[in-house]
Design a protein around this motif. Sequence first.
Motif, mmCIF file in Angstrom:
data_model
loop_
_atom_site.group_PDB
_atom_site.id
_atom_site.type_symbol
_atom_site.label_atom_id
_atom_site.label_comp_id
_atom_site.label_asym_id
_atom_site.label_seq_id
_atom_site.Cartn_x
_atom_site.Cartn_y
_atom_site.Cartn_z
ATOM 1 N N SER A 147 35.436 3.067 -1.348
ATOM 2 C CA SER A 147 36.288 2.206 -2.160
ATOM 3 C C SER A 147 35.455 1.422 -3.177
ATOM 4 C CB SER A 147 37.051 1.227 -1.263
ATOM 5 O OG SER A 147 37.704 0.239 -2.038
ATOM 6 N N LEU A 148 36.066 1.199 -4.334
ATOM 7 C CA LEU A 148 35.453 0.350 -5.363
ATOM 8 C C LEU A 148 35.121 -1.027 -4.799
ATOM 9 C CD1 LEU A 148 34.834 -0.597 -8.292
ATOM 10 C CD2 LEU A 148 37.292 -0.949 -8.570
ATOM 11 N N ARG A 149 35.955 -1.539 -3.915
ATOM 12 C CA ARG A 149 35.765 -2.892 -3.387
ATOM 13 C C ARG A 149 34.439 -3.031 -2.642
ATOM 14 N NH1 ARG A 149 39.079 -6.777 -3.063
ATOM 15 N NH2 ARG A 149 38.337 -7.455 -1.012
ATOM 16 N N TYR A 150 33.957 -1.954 -2.035
ATOM 17 C CA TYR A 150 32.706 -2.061 -1.293
ATOM 18 C C TYR A 150 31.542 -2.442 -2.208
ATOM 19 C CZ TYR A 150 35.398 0.500 2.239
ATOM 20 O OH TYR A 150 36.357 0.903 3.140
ATOM 21 N N PHE A 151 31.577 -1.975 -3.450
ATOM 22 C CA PHE A 151 30.478 -2.272 -4.378
ATOM 23 C C PHE A 151 30.563 -3.710 -4.914
ATOM 24 C CE2 PHE A 151 30.890 2.339 -4.461
ATOM 25 C CZ PHE A 151 29.582 2.712 -4.212
ATOM 26 N N LEU A 152 31.731 -4.336 -4.796
ATOM 27 C CA LEU A 152 31.863 -5.722 -5.231
ATOM 28 C C LEU A 152 31.118 -6.679 -4.307
ATOM 29 C CD1 LEU A 152 35.633 -5.791 -6.263
ATOM 30 C CD2 LEU A 152 33.626 -5.460 -7.726
ATOM 31 N N LEU A 153 30.639 -6.191 -3.159
ATOM 32 C CA LEU A 153 29.821 -7.025 -2.273
ATOM 33 C C LEU A 153 28.545 -7.484 -2.964
ATOM 34 C CD1 LEU A 153 30.157 -4.964 1.038
ATOM 35 C CD2 LEU A 153 31.180 -7.190 0.573
ATOM 36 N N PHE A 154 28.131 -6.767 -4.003
ATOM 37 C CA PHE A 154 26.907 -7.105 -4.733
ATOM 38 C C PHE A 154 27.168 -8.096 -5.869
ATOM 39 C CE2 PHE A 154 26.041 -3.154 -2.649
ATOM 40 C CZ PHE A 154 24.685 -3.164 -2.357
ATOM 41 N N ASN A 155 28.426 -8.517 -6.040
ATOM 42 C CA ASN A 155 28.781 -9.316 -7.216
ATOM 43 C C ASN A 155 29.178 -10.755 -6.921
ATOM 44 O OD1 ASN A 155 30.139 -6.265 -8.146
ATOM 45 N ND2 ASN A 155 28.541 -7.246 -9.374
ATOM 46 N N THR A 156 29.123 -11.159 -5.676
ATOM 47 C CA THR A 156 29.537 -12.530 -5.354
ATOM 48 C C THR A 156 28.578 -13.178 -4.368
ATOM 49 O OG1 THR A 156 30.969 -11.835 -3.510
ATOM 50 C CG2 THR A 156 31.966 -11.935 -5.696
ATOM 51 N N ILE A 157 28.316 -14.469 -4.611
ATOM 52 C CA ILE A 157 27.629 -15.307 -3.627
ATOM 53 C C ILE A 157 28.514 -16.539 -3.464
ATOM 54 C CG2 ILE A 157 25.522 -16.497 -2.971
ATOM 55 C CD1 ILE A 157 24.013 -14.901 -5.035
ATOM 56 N N SER A 158 29.306 -16.528 -2.418
ATOM 57 C CA SER A 158 30.249 -17.626 -2.216
ATOM 58 C C SER A 158 29.545 -18.839 -1.627
ATOM 59 C CB SER A 158 31.387 -17.186 -1.293
ATOM 60 O OG SER A 158 30.896 -17.037 0.026
ATOM 61 N N GLN A 159 30.220 -19.981 -1.656
ATOM 62 C CA GLN A 159 29.649 -21.196 -1.085
ATOM 63 C C GLN A 159 29.490 -21.081 0.425
ATOM 64 O OE1 GLN A 159 32.094 -24.712 -1.295
ATOM 65 N NE2 GLN A 159 33.990 -23.540 -1.312
ATOM 66 N N ASP A 160 30.249 -20.174 1.041
ATOM 67 C CA ASP A 160 30.132 -19.988 2.487
ATOM 68 C C ASP A 160 28.855 -19.248 2.854
ATOM 69 O OD1 ASP A 160 32.588 -21.203 2.855
ATOM 70 O OD2 ASP A 160 33.700 -19.319 2.720
ATOM 71 N N ILE A 161 28.287 -18.515 1.903
ATOM 72 C CA ILE A 161 27.180 -17.631 2.228
ATOM 73 C C ILE A 161 25.860 -18.073 1.626
ATOM 74 C CG2 ILE A 161 27.221 -15.987 0.295
ATOM 75 C CD1 ILE A 161 27.334 -14.937 3.951
ATOM 76 N N ILE A 162 25.888 -18.877 0.565
ATOM 77 C CA ILE A 162 24.685 -19.114 -0.230
ATOM 78 C C ILE A 162 23.582 -19.829 0.539
ATOM 79 C CG2 ILE A 162 25.391 -21.336 -1.240
ATOM 80 C CD1 ILE A 162 24.215 -20.138 -3.920
ATOM 81 N N SER A 499 18.007 -25.404 1.394
ATOM 82 C CA SER A 499 17.521 -25.237 0.029
ATOM 83 C C SER A 499 16.743 -23.940 -0.116
ATOM 84 C CB SER A 499 16.632 -26.417 -0.356
ATOM 85 O OG SER A 499 16.006 -26.200 -1.603
ATOM 86 N N ASN A 500 15.869 -23.663 0.822
ATOM 87 C CA ASN A 500 15.089 -22.428 0.769
ATOM 88 C C ASN A 500 15.976 -21.195 0.952
ATOM 89 O OD1 ASN A 500 12.633 -23.743 0.352
ATOM 90 N ND2 ASN A 500 12.318 -24.050 2.555
ATOM 91 N N HIS A 501 16.967 -21.303 1.826
ATOM 92 C CA HIS A 501 17.893 -20.179 2.018
ATOM 93 C C HIS A 501 18.680 -19.909 0.740
ATOM 94 C CE1 HIS A 501 17.050 -19.497 6.196
ATOM 95 N NE2 HIS A 501 17.357 -20.737 6.543
ATOM 96 N N MET A 502 19.039 -20.985 0.025
ATOM 97 C CA MET A 502 19.748 -20.807 -1.233
ATOM 98 C C MET A 502 18.902 -20.003 -2.208
ATOM 99 S SD MET A 502 19.742 -21.965 -4.605
ATOM 100 C CE MET A 502 18.993 -23.582 -4.598
ATOM 101 N N PHE A 503 17.619 -20.362 -2.329
ATOM 102 C CA PHE A 503 16.742 -19.632 -3.234
ATOM 103 C C PHE A 503 16.576 -18.174 -2.795
ATOM 104 C CE2 PHE A 503 15.389 -23.727 -4.992
ATOM 105 C CZ PHE A 503 15.221 -23.389 -6.332
ATOM 106 N N LEU A 504 16.489 -17.939 -1.492
ATOM 107 C CA LEU A 504 16.364 -16.558 -1.016
ATOM 108 C C LEU A 504 17.581 -15.725 -1.421
ATOM 109 C CD1 LEU A 504 14.816 -16.938 2.571
ATOM 110 C CD2 LEU A 504 13.682 -16.295 0.438
ATOM 111 N N HIS A 505 18.770 -16.328 -1.365
ATOM 112 C CA HIS A 505 19.975 -15.618 -1.787
ATOM 113 C C HIS A 505 19.920 -15.294 -3.277
ATOM 114 C CE1 HIS A 505 21.541 -16.792 2.145
ATOM 115 N NE2 HIS A 505 22.608 -16.038 1.936
ATOM 116 N N LEU A 506 19.522 -16.263 -4.078
ATOM 117 C CA LEU A 506 19.406 -16.005 -5.515
ATOM 118 C C LEU A 506 18.356 -14.928 -5.782
ATOM 119 C CD1 LEU A 506 19.556 -19.600 -7.091
ATOM 120 C CD2 LEU A 506 21.413 -17.925 -6.878
ATOM 121 N N PHE A 507 17.203 -15.038 -5.131
ATOM 122 C CA PHE A 507 16.137 -14.058 -5.323
ATOM 123 C C PHE A 507 16.643 -12.642 -5.016
ATOM 124 C CE2 PHE A 507 12.725 -17.418 -4.090
ATOM 125 C CZ PHE A 507 12.827 -17.986 -5.358
#
Length: 625
Positions: A147-162, A499-507
């Motif tokens: 499904s197309l939706r599976y690839f959208l997992l790479f397009n969001t970093i929600s506040q619950d996960i960051i 804070s460090n986890h946030m940067f790891l998510h962005l990285f």
Amino acid sequence: MKFHVESLHLWLASGKIRTLSFLPNKVNVITGASHTGKTAILDIFDYCFFASRHRISESIINENTLWYGLKIHVNDKVYTLARRAPSGPDVSSDYYFSSIGEIPDDAPEANIREPALKVQLGADFGIDQDVRIPFGGRYLQAGSRISLRYFLLFNTISQDIITHSEQFFDKQDQPRSREALPRIFDIAVGIDTVENILKRDKRAQLEKRLARLQKQSAKTDEDREAFYGELAETTARAMSYGLISDNSDAEQAVANLQRMVFERETGSEFFVSGRHEEISAELYRVSRKIKGLRKFLGEYSTHKSVLSETADSLKPIAYLRENYADTVRTSVFFEILDRLGKGLLEIKKEISKKNPLDSNIEELIKELEDQRGRLQGELQALPSGSSVFENEKERYIFIGETKAKLELLKGSDQNSSRNFEADIANLERQIGEINVLPAEERRKHFTSVLDETIQEYIALSKVALGNYGEYRASFDYKEKKLHLRKPKTTFIENVGSSSNHMFLHLFLFLGLHEVIMANGGRHVAPFLIIDQFSRPYWGDDENGGVKSEQPDEQDRDVNESDVAKVHSALKLLDHFISQTSSAGKEFQIILFEHIKPKYWENLENFHLVEIFRDGNALIQGAQAR
């Protein structure tokens, strides 16, 4: 691929359209206070892209909205897709689609079904309908469509996960998304290709057919052996009933059973009991012949002995003939003497004759004895104590069962006659001709390139990382997590703070997108929605301040403050956009934040979309989450 969101549209119950516009190749920021609808934009985006459940707030937002829509640019096309607002917890199946990006002035009307829209957008995302899930799980079956939706997992970093210490991808609390990530990861990041997947699927199908054929071949041999084992029991029963003769050869036993069935069906039944009588009668006749010939030889020998004795008794005749002058002769003397002399001569002639009668009879007797031996052997082979059917019905039932078993054997023989070896060799040849690129080496190369890419981001943000600024990036492919490794060791550090986890998510996400674009990825859209990365630093300041920033701290070393970390994150995003543009690529970031515009005012790649404060919100004049 190319992709960016041009605008977000809400067709409101009041008849108005609420619109937010975004720019390509920019960090588009929507900032403002809590409960103004920033996070709802991420939920609306997910809802428009075929979500099977929604998280849009019913209060304020959903109760005032009729349709949600997006105007997007995909490669060289402009689309508008919209979806009717959900009714309570239930999502809608009504979609509007414009292939030229038309925005209806009034609430849209459904004009396309969800499967057709998925096919349309899937083609633009390079998702072949023949590409299937490579391996199954509890919720995703192997062979189901990607499904197309599976690839959208790479397009969001929600506040619950960051700031999550264990999870780096959204929706991992949903079983299907959790199972989808490892199954589509390789194709998403360019480790694998659609062509290679199709080749692998083709080879897997051939290998499955080969295994099935090999199993069928082995089973045919096994069944044949088992059948002959069962046939041996049938043969033994037929022998016990006197229906066939004993024969240790399996094929001959089958022939005997077939003959038995044939004679039954043609009315020419010939059973062993009759053969027993026939052989006995023939044996009796041969024995009588042998006995008669032997008696004849005995009598013939006696005859010759009598002749010899008679010749001896006539020997005085020769003496009388030589000395007849000394005898007293009568009138018939010479006549008697002459007749006896002639008789003696005939006897001597008969005795001395070499007649082959003796040798001929002995040869005939030998032949008859050989025949008798063969008959005796065949008679001994026949069952001496045959079982007896209680009635004719039982005999016919047994013969019918035997016929059925022989028919099964015939079918088994037809299967076994198939040239399994040729078919197996043909499949092995086809499998050998399919060149599937091995994924393991490509995964190692990808991980190495990703770590190297992320290391540049660490260098740019090392002040914000404090003690971990000199650590090395270490991507865990299996767990899909990013770790920091102590230099020149294999030790993986537990970085601790949010804070460090946030940067790891962005990285990780920036690194993934950079590698995907470098690999010419077609399946992951080059855009990213980030929801409140400053969460670790933003306190209760509804005005968009940072909790460690105080008016009297102007002389404080900003490199050690939360303000500096926010600046580092913003500069990282700005650097990523600049680097992408320099490489001739396009990338769009949509950022929801609480911080004020002053924090990015000197960064060239930022664009302020709106500030949700002082009554301005997604649904204007109301507060929403």
